[in-house]
Write a protein that holds these residues in place. Structure first.
Motif, PDB file in Angstrom:
ATOM      1  N   TYR A 156     -12.016  -4.965   0.301  1.00 19.99           N
ATOM      2  CA  TYR A 156     -10.694  -5.112   1.747  1.00 19.99           C
ATOM      3  C   TYR A 156     -11.821  -6.613   2.479  1.00 19.99           C
ATOM      4  O   TYR A 156     -12.300  -6.062   2.932  1.00 19.99           O
ATOM      5  CB  TYR A 156     -10.480  -3.938   2.712  1.00 19.99           C
ATOM      6  CG  TYR A 156      -8.995  -4.733   2.947  1.00 19.99           C
ATOM      7  CD1 TYR A 156      -7.505  -4.151   2.028  1.00 19.99           C
ATOM      8  CD2 TYR A 156      -9.037  -4.676   4.454  1.00 19.99           C
ATOM      9  CE1 TYR A 156      -6.205  -4.394   2.665  1.00 19.99           C
ATOM     10  CE2 TYR A 156      -7.531  -4.833   4.531  1.00 19.99           C
ATOM     11  CZ  TYR A 156      -6.108  -4.588   3.745  1.00 19.99           C
ATOM     12  OH  TYR A 156      -5.268  -4.963   4.281  1.00 19.99           O
ATOM     13  N   ASP A 277      -1.917  -6.178  10.147  1.00 18.67           N
ATOM     14  CA  ASP A 277      -2.072  -5.057   8.895  1.00 18.67           C
ATOM     15  C   ASP A 277      -2.856  -3.757   9.152  1.00 18.67           C
ATOM     16  O   ASP A 277      -3.095  -3.046  10.006  1.00 18.67           O
ATOM     17  CB  ASP A 277      -1.871  -5.740   7.459  1.00 18.67           C
ATOM     18  CG  ASP A 277      -3.480  -5.718   7.287  1.00 18.67           C
ATOM     19  OD1 ASP A 277      -4.219  -4.387   6.907  1.00 18.67           O
ATOM     20  OD2 ASP A 277      -4.748  -6.414   7.609  1.00 18.67           O
ATOM     21  N   ASN A 278      -1.625  -2.623   8.983  1.00 16.61           N
ATOM     22  CA  ASN A 278      -1.618  -1.372   8.910  1.00 16.61           C
ATOM     23  C   ASN A 278      -3.133  -1.332   8.565  1.00 16.61           C
ATOM     24  O   ASN A 278      -4.070  -0.175   9.263  1.00 16.61           O
ATOM     25  CB  ASN A 278      -0.754  -0.838   8.337  1.00 16.61           C
ATOM     26  CG  ASN A 278       0.239  -0.994   8.616  1.00 16.61           C
ATOM     27  OD1 ASN A 278       0.912  -1.127  10.433  1.00 16.61           O
ATOM     28  ND2 ASN A 278       1.833  -0.855   7.926  1.00 16.61           N
ATOM     29  N   ILE A 279      -3.568  -1.442   7.659  1.00 17.58           N
ATOM     30  CA  ILE A 279      -4.745  -0.899   6.759  1.00 17.58           C
ATOM     31  C   ILE A 279      -5.677  -1.530   7.712  1.00 17.58           C
ATOM     32  O   ILE A 279      -6.719  -0.816   8.329  1.00 17.58           O
ATOM     33  CB  ILE A 279      -5.211  -1.544   5.598  1.00 17.58           C
ATOM     34  CG1 ILE A 279      -4.331  -0.258   4.413  1.00 17.58           C
ATOM     35  CG2 ILE A 279      -6.909  -0.643   5.122  1.00 17.58           C
ATOM     36  CD1 ILE A 279      -4.174  -0.966   3.449  1.00 17.58           C
ATOM     37  N   TYR A 339      -1.093   4.550   5.783  1.00 16.41           N
ATOM     38  CA  TYR A 339      -1.191   3.893   5.819  1.00 16.41           C
ATOM     39  C   TYR A 339      -0.938   2.560   4.867  1.00 16.41           C
ATOM     40  O   TYR A 339      -0.104   1.794   4.819  1.00 16.41           O
ATOM     41  CB  TYR A 339      -2.253   2.779   6.709  1.00 16.41           C
ATOM     42  CG  TYR A 339      -2.397   3.189   8.244  1.00 16.41           C
ATOM     43  CD1 TYR A 339      -1.468   3.057   8.978  1.00 16.41           C
ATOM     44  CD2 TYR A 339      -3.010   4.289   8.989  1.00 16.41           C
ATOM     45  CE1 TYR A 339      -1.849   2.944  10.288  1.00 16.41           C
ATOM     46  CE2 TYR A 339      -3.428   4.281  10.095  1.00 16.41           C
ATOM     47  CZ  TYR A 339      -2.409   4.099  10.955  1.00 16.41           C
ATOM     48  OH  TYR A 339      -2.120   4.640  12.200  1.00 16.41           O
ATOM     49  N   MET A 340      -1.048   2.626   3.399  1.00 17.76           N
ATOM     50  CA  MET A 340      -0.699   2.170   2.183  1.00 17.76           C
ATOM     51  C   MET A 340       0.438   2.164   1.996  1.00 17.76           C
ATOM     52  O   MET A 340       0.861   0.944   1.942  1.00 17.76           O
ATOM     53  CB  MET A 340      -1.449   2.717   1.353  1.00 17.76           C
ATOM     54  CG  MET A 340      -3.238   2.130   1.580  1.00 17.76           C
ATOM     55  SD  MET A 340      -4.349   2.456   0.082  1.00 17.76           S
ATOM     56  CE  MET A 340      -3.785   1.631  -1.317  1.00 17.76           C
ATOM     57  N   GLN A 343       2.818   0.692   4.505  1.00 22.32           N
ATOM     58  CA  GLN A 343       2.898  -1.325   3.719  1.00 22.32           C
ATOM     59  C   GLN A 343       3.957  -1.376   2.992  1.00 22.32           C
ATOM     60  O   GLN A 343       5.307  -1.847   2.833  1.00 22.32           O
ATOM     61  CB  GLN A 343       1.261  -1.684   4.042  1.00 22.32           C
ATOM     62  CG  GLN A 343       0.534  -2.193   4.725  1.00 22.32           C
ATOM     63  CD  GLN A 343      -0.181  -2.888   4.647  1.00 22.32           C
ATOM     64  OE1 GLN A 343      -1.198  -2.172   3.366  1.00 22.32           O
ATOM     65  NE2 GLN A 343      -0.273  -3.260   5.098  1.00 22.32           N
ATOM     66  N   ARG A 344       4.625  -0.163   2.085  1.00 20.93           N
ATOM     67  CA  ARG A 344       5.416  -0.273   0.507  1.00 20.93           C
ATOM     68  C   ARG A 344       6.854   0.274   1.426  1.00 20.93           C
ATOM     69  O   ARG A 344       8.159  -0.756   0.333  1.00 20.93           O
ATOM     70  CB  ARG A 344       4.441   0.463  -0.854  1.00 20.93           C
ATOM     71  CG  ARG A 344       3.196  -0.654  -0.593  1.00 20.93           C
ATOM     72  CD  ARG A 344       2.696   0.390  -1.882  1.00 20.93           C
ATOM     73  NE  ARG A 344       1.490  -0.006  -1.975  1.00 20.93           N
ATOM     74  CZ  ARG A 344       0.034  -0.397  -2.198  1.00 20.93           C
ATOM     75  NH1 ARG A 344       0.239  -0.496  -0.998  1.00 20.93           N
ATOM     76  NH2 ARG A 344      -0.455  -1.138  -2.673  1.00 20.93           N
ATOM     77  N   HIS A 350       8.638   7.169   5.228  1.00 21.42           N
ATOM     78  CA  HIS A 350       7.256   7.043   5.062  1.00 21.42           C
ATOM     79  C   HIS A 350       7.688   8.443   6.585  1.00 21.42           C
ATOM     80  O   HIS A 350       6.740   9.937   6.169  1.00 21.42           O
ATOM     81  CB  HIS A 350       7.234   5.793   6.297  1.00 21.42           C
ATOM     82  CG  HIS A 350       5.538   6.787   6.465  1.00 21.42           C
ATOM     83  ND1 HIS A 350       4.548   7.299   7.620  1.00 21.42           N
ATOM     84  CD2 HIS A 350       3.931   6.187   6.145  1.00 21.42           C
ATOM     85  CE1 HIS A 350       3.448   7.742   6.827  1.00 21.42           C
ATOM     86  NE2 HIS A 350       3.241   6.934   6.395  1.00 21.42           N
TER      87      HIS A 350
END
Length: 404
Positions: A156, A277-279, A339-340, A343-344, A350
């Protein structure tokens, strides 16, 4: 592959040579026949939808040839084809949609399984080793190590953090540290099922904190959906066999800390120059939480994980270390996967998934630890979780109003 006919005035043959690079870069664009001078038809085999180009008369062919030499009309044709390719439905869209759904389903399964095993291993460790601050430090240390490995091997992208971003993230790390610490303290005092029943009150804290810090005024429907949540938790608490005030207030503190983290995250994401970003945000929070937990552990519990201390306490060092390691790995896994997934999917989806996860964790922990549960306790837990699900649905329908 379908055959599409493009009606063209007779182009100059040299134009195909001058645009060889275009044909090379666009392998889906293949010419079956170059030119039929007699009819002025060029047959093209491609995945693009049918497009027709025509000139008013063959007498303008000389003008066409001049334009082709300058590359103008051919560029227009290229642009039209590109636009058609962008708007045309892809033949692989259904396959992509199916693969995305399968990927999302796998992520949800991994999220639930990792959370179940985290709670099981964590409870087993805290039963024989009642030092929740040290356990929290070890969990953050494992997460920090995994994140550094991920960045080192480019699994990442390593972020470039500015000073202003770091200052904004520190409050998130503080409440994240307190949230995990309070959860471990609660798990050490009461059953896993009761801890997660109390943690079902997260929507209650979310509404209060959002109203205070974000100015979000909850609707009547949102407030009404909180009634079964509060009532169900109260009913379960009154009939809980392992009830302990320290465990209860620790779970409440975890709710307060976690929802404060979510509110601070929203405030951070609003600022575009500081958004992450969240991650990436979670990774930085984990590293900062580890740094914050080191002095906290030394002050509150000291060094309590040395081999000599563990042996003097009569503990199985190998078994304790293995379960602590597995607990830390599962902790990092379920947080990262959460968190993944975020993002989707939408936050509401969620939230519903998190509600289902809590049900799965409660049921699995009751079965694994054979926790005694009374009928009233079960009804109270069910009412609370149903209220959480209702809250998620109401939030989707009734968006909160921002007070000015």
């Amino acid at each position: 592959m379908q055959s599409n006919a493009y009606l063209l005035s007779p182009p100059h043959p040299s134009s195909y040579l001058s645009n060889a690079e275009f044909l090379y870069r666009n392998p889906n664009f293949r010419l079956n026949s170059f030119l039929n001078k007699r009819k002025g038809v060029c047959v093209v085999s491609s995945s693009y939808p049918c497009l027709t180009y025509s000139s008013s008369a063959y007498s303008n062919s000389r003008k066409w040839n001049n334009n082709i030499k300058s590359g103008y009309d051919f560029r227009c044709c290229n642009k039209a084809i590109e636009r058609a390719h962008e708007t045309a439905p892809s033949s692989n869209s259904s396959n992509n949609s199916l693969s995305q759904r399968l990927e999302l389903g796998v992520l949800f399964c991994l999220w639930y399984v990792s959370n179940i095993y985290f709670n099981i291993f964590n409870k087993q460790v805290l039963k024989v080793y009642p030092y929740p601050v040290t356990i929290s430090l070890i969990q953050f240390a494992i997460g920090t190590l995994l994140i550094l490995i991920m960045w080192t091997f480019n699994l990442y992208k390593r972020p470039k953090i500015t000073k202003s971003q770091l200052v904004a993230i520190v409050p998130l790390a503080i409440v994240h540290t307190m949230g995990n610490l309070c959860t471990n303290m609660s798990l050490g005092k009461v059953s896993v099922s009761f801890t997660h029943t109390v943690k079902a009150l997260e929507p209650f804290f979310s509404v209060i904190i959002s109203a205070l810090f974000l100015g979000e005024v909850p609707t009547t429907w949102v407030l009404s959906s909180l009634v079964p949540v509060v009532g169900g938790v109260a009913m379960a608490s009154l009939t809980e066999a392992s009830f302990d005030w320290v465990g209860f207030w620790s779970a409440m503190g975890s709710n307060l800390a976690n929802q404060s983290r979510n509110v601070f995250s929203k405030q951070l994401m609003v600022k575009k120059e500081e958004s992450l970003d969240n991650i990436t945000l979670f990774s930085i929070i984990t590293i900062l939480s580890f740094a914050l937990n080191v002095p906290l552990t030394l002050c509150m519990e000291g060094v309590k994980f040395s081999p000599s201390f563990l042996q003097s306490a009569g503990l199985d060092v190998r078994e304790l270390c293995v379960r602590t390691l597995l607990s830390g790995l599962c902790f990092q896994a379920h947080q990262q996967i959460a968190y993944m997934i975020l993002q989707r999917v939408s936050p509401v989806t969620h939230s519903v998934g998190n509600c289902v996860k809590r049900v799965v964790v409660i049921v699995s922990s009751v079965l694994f630890f054979k926790t005694p549960v009374s009928p009233i306790n079960s009804i109270g837990t069910g009412i609370a979780l149903a209220g959480v699900f209702l809250y998620s649905r109401v939030k989707q329908i009734n968006k909160p109003k921002i007070s000015e």
